[in-house]
Design an enzyme around this catalytic site. Structure first.
Site, mmCIF file in Angstrom:
data_model
loop_
_atom_site.group_PDB
_atom_site.id
_atom_site.type_symbol
_atom_site.label_atom_id
_atom_site.label_comp_id
_atom_site.label_asym_id
_atom_site.label_seq_id
_atom_site.Cartn_x
_atom_site.Cartn_y
_atom_site.Cartn_z
ATOM 1 C CG ASP A 1 -1.034 3.304 -0.579
ATOM 2 O OD1 ASP A 1 -1.970 4.467 -0.465
ATOM 3 O OD2 ASP A 1 -1.024 2.642 0.522
ATOM 4 C CG ASP B 1 -1.387 6.806 4.643
ATOM 5 O OD1 ASP B 1 -0.919 7.448 5.327
ATOM 6 O OD2 ASP B 1 -2.314 7.499 3.696
#
Length: 217
Positions: free
Chosen positions: A8, A10
């Site tokens: 991922d 963020d």
């Protein structure tokens, strides 16, 4: 043994969740909406289309979803132009993993923000496949983005290890059949069900090593 590692963006590589929260809170307040106690938790993992409809509809912002998306992303882009908040050591961790496995990136950020973040951190060429949930039918916690990145890498999803920080992100990767390394943000702890889905929970991304992946993959 894992065949690929999918990150991922963020909260794992860039500490952008506090920036997103600040920008969206200010936007909601400026446009007649009302921020709810559970808003930030709900927003984490939503695609651009999903959160812009949520701000416009449920939070009562006096702008169309299209205007919300454009204006909030413009402000985020402006913030990134000033400074991309790279998490300490995250770029080195990613490069260390890239020495062992093909890497993918499965992000809820808009495509243009992903590009800006990767360019600023020098990681653009490290990922074999990069995808925003803007380009999938559903955002996280649905598995769409993780399944699509695995397909682009040419790897079976069950042979992938995902690295996530949010509850919805962990749910998304687990629903895709992946083993999940969770690295929760101090300000946004995992929900109990999401924590149970994670194969391992780390205190920081700096603790992520090839041995961690080999231990679960």
């Amino acid at each position: 043994m894992a065949d690929a590692v999918i990150f991922d963006l963020d909260g794992v590589i860039v500490d952008s969740e506090p920036v997103w929260e600040e920008v969206r809170r200010a936007y909601v307040a400026a446009h007649g909406g009302t921020w709810q106690p559970d808003t930030q938790r709900r927003l984490m993992g939503m695609s651009t289309g999903e959160w812009s409809r949520y701000l416009s509809g449920e939070l009562g912002v006096d702008r169309t979803p299209e205007q919300v998306a454009t204006e909030v992303v413009e402000e985020m882009t402006r913030r990134y132009a000033e400074r991309v908040p790279l998490i300490d050591g995250a770029d080195q961790v990613v490069r260390r993993m890239a020495g062992r496995w093909p890497l993918g990136l499965a992000s809820s950020s808009p495509t243009r923000l992903i590009a800006a973040a990767l360019a600023a951190t020098g990681l653009t060429d490290v990922f074999g496949a990069t995808l925003s949930t803007e380009e999938t039918a559903q955002g996280k916690p649905a598995p769409d983005v993780y399944l699509a990145v695995a397909e682009r890498l040419g790897v079976d999803p069950v042979r992938c290890v995902a690295v996530e920080d949010s509850s919805n992100g962990v749910r998304s990767a687990a629903a895709a059949g992946m083993a999940v390394v969770a690295v929760p943000h101090g300000a946004y702890p995992l929900d109990p069900d999401a924590e149970r889905l994670a194969a391992v929970v780390l205190g920081s991304v700096g603790e992520l090593t090839p041995e961690t992946v080999n231990g679960i993959g």
